[in-house]
Write an enzyme that holds these catalytic residues in place. Sequence first.
Site, short mmCIF file in Angstrom:
data_model
loop_
_atom_site.label_atom_id
_atom_site.label_comp_id
_atom_site.label_asym_id
_atom_site.label_seq_id
_atom_site.Cartn_x
_atom_site.Cartn_y
_atom_site.Cartn_z
NE ARG A 199 -1.61 -1.27 3.62
CZ ARG A 199 -2.05 -1.22 5.14
NH1 ARG A 199 -3.06 -0.73 5.35
NH2 ARG A 199 -1.08 -1.59 5.98
CE LYS A 210 1.60 -1.71 9.47
NZ LYS A 210 0.32 -1.60 10.26
CG HIS A 264 1.55 0.34 14.80
ND1 HIS A 264 0.26 0.40 14.76
CD2 HIS A 264 2.08 0.01 13.51
CE1 HIS A 264 -0.35 0.39 13.50
NE2 HIS A 264 0.94 0.03 12.89
CD GLN A 287 1.17 0.06 20.37
OE1 GLN A 287 1.65 0.73 21.02
NE2 GLN A 287 0.35 0.14 19.57
N GLY A 296 -18.47 -1.48 13.72
CA GLY A 296 -17.21 -0.32 13.18
C GLY A 296 -16.85 -0.54 11.86
CB SER A 351 -8.13 -5.68 17.24
OG SER A 351 -9.37 -5.45 16.72
CB ILE A 407 -1.49 -10.36 9.22
CG1 ILE A 407 -1.33 -11.92 9.03
CG2 ILE A 407 -0.76 -9.58 8.24
CD1 ILE A 407 -1.64 -12.23 7.69
CG ASP A 408 1.62 -5.68 11.83
OD1 ASP A 408 1.73 -5.79 10.70
OD2 ASP A 408 2.36 -5.32 12.75
CG HIS A 409 0.86 -5.85 6.66
ND1 HIS A 409 1.63 -5.44 5.49
CD2 HIS A 409 1.46 -6.82 7.08
CE1 HIS A 409 2.40 -6.69 5.31
NE2 HIS A 409 2.26 -7.39 6.43
CG LEU A 410 -5.06 -8.74 8.33
CD1 LEU A 410 -6.33 -8.74 9.27
CD2 LEU A 410 -5.32 -9.87 7.32
#
Length: 400
Positions: free
Chosen positions: A18, A77, A95, A100, A202, A293, A335-338
């Site tokens: 992206r 990212k 993030h 985190q 949401g 999430s 996966i944190d960038h779906l």
Amino acid sequence: MPSTVLHVRAETKPLEHRTAIPPSTAKKLVEAGYVVNVERSPLSIFKDSEYEGTGATLVPTGSWTDAPSDSIVVGLKELPEEDFPLKHTHVQFAHCYKGQGGWDTVLGRFPRGGGTLLDLEFLEDENGRRVAAFGYHAGFAGAALALMTWAWQLTHDKSQPLPGVTPYENEGALIKDIKDAVEQGRAKAGRLPQVLVIGALGRCGRGAVELCQKAGLDQIIVSHSHVLSQSAQLILQKWDLPETSAKPGPYQEIVESDVFVNCIYLSAKIPPFISPESLTSPKRKLTVVCDVSCDTTNPHNPIPIYDINTTFTEPTVPVHLPAEANELPLSVISIDHLPSLLPREASEAFSAALLPSLLQLNDWKQARVWVQAEKLFKEKCKSLPEGAVDGHAELLASQS
């Protein structure tokens, strides 16, 4: 007055295709008087040639580090894990504001170099609603991978995890593959999967629900409180605050579903949705959890049954089940960038929503949405532990 320079950095996260500024947005920013430098990107779904005719200038990959300090660096990212101080104003998802793992190392780089973080996750309008978010496509992609995993478990040996996946050129191609997978799973199981989505109202939850519907799982859509006839093939349960606030977790309804998709925005500690103990239920059908999430390292993660992020290369991680649990497998997708599973559509939708705010970057010190983001950055910097700024206390003080 010189034009504001926006330097669009190439993403470096593996399989992150992206961009925050696709060609259509670059053109509009140039027309508004901005200088837009776009790094050549071997990962981006948008080819370098697509920026021709937009007025943007293609620059070398990774050249943002040498850009003049008054350039605004725009990315998506997090930056690569390095430790040199950051001198620019950065617009990105970092993030590092919710405790985190390693948050202090990430955040500390900005005050050390005199730079500023304007975190895209926390840009809000006058009503406190996110200005732009990838939530819809995150939920959409997460539910897709969850259904793919459910079918894979039924049609392959349980010792074989779901293989790596690659981004799709468009939504139609993804839907075709998911429909095929679900049909294969139904042929093996004799039924369609039961899916429970939490956070269904949401952006993220709406994406998950609509994926299920487009994949053919919309025969029955009810809340958990309804009683269905035994002839029902599918229950697509849509939960949100009314359901989760009615009683604390863990929830038996989750473990009695085949697939659980978590789409909540975690802002405070809540009772867990699942626990190792709840997985010992003899009624457990749950074999796939997709934690869209992805609060993996958050100390308040309500799904404390896994502790690592997964990737498109290795989409799932097996859960080590208690000895008393039944023999069904259980896999987690985290996966944190779906949204990069559908990078073109996700980028276009996100950037279109972000554009009004991007057009204010030429005077961001006066624009409410960016002023608020800078204020939050300063507040978070004050919480950095001693030593995180390597003795540059005067930089923190100057931002007070």
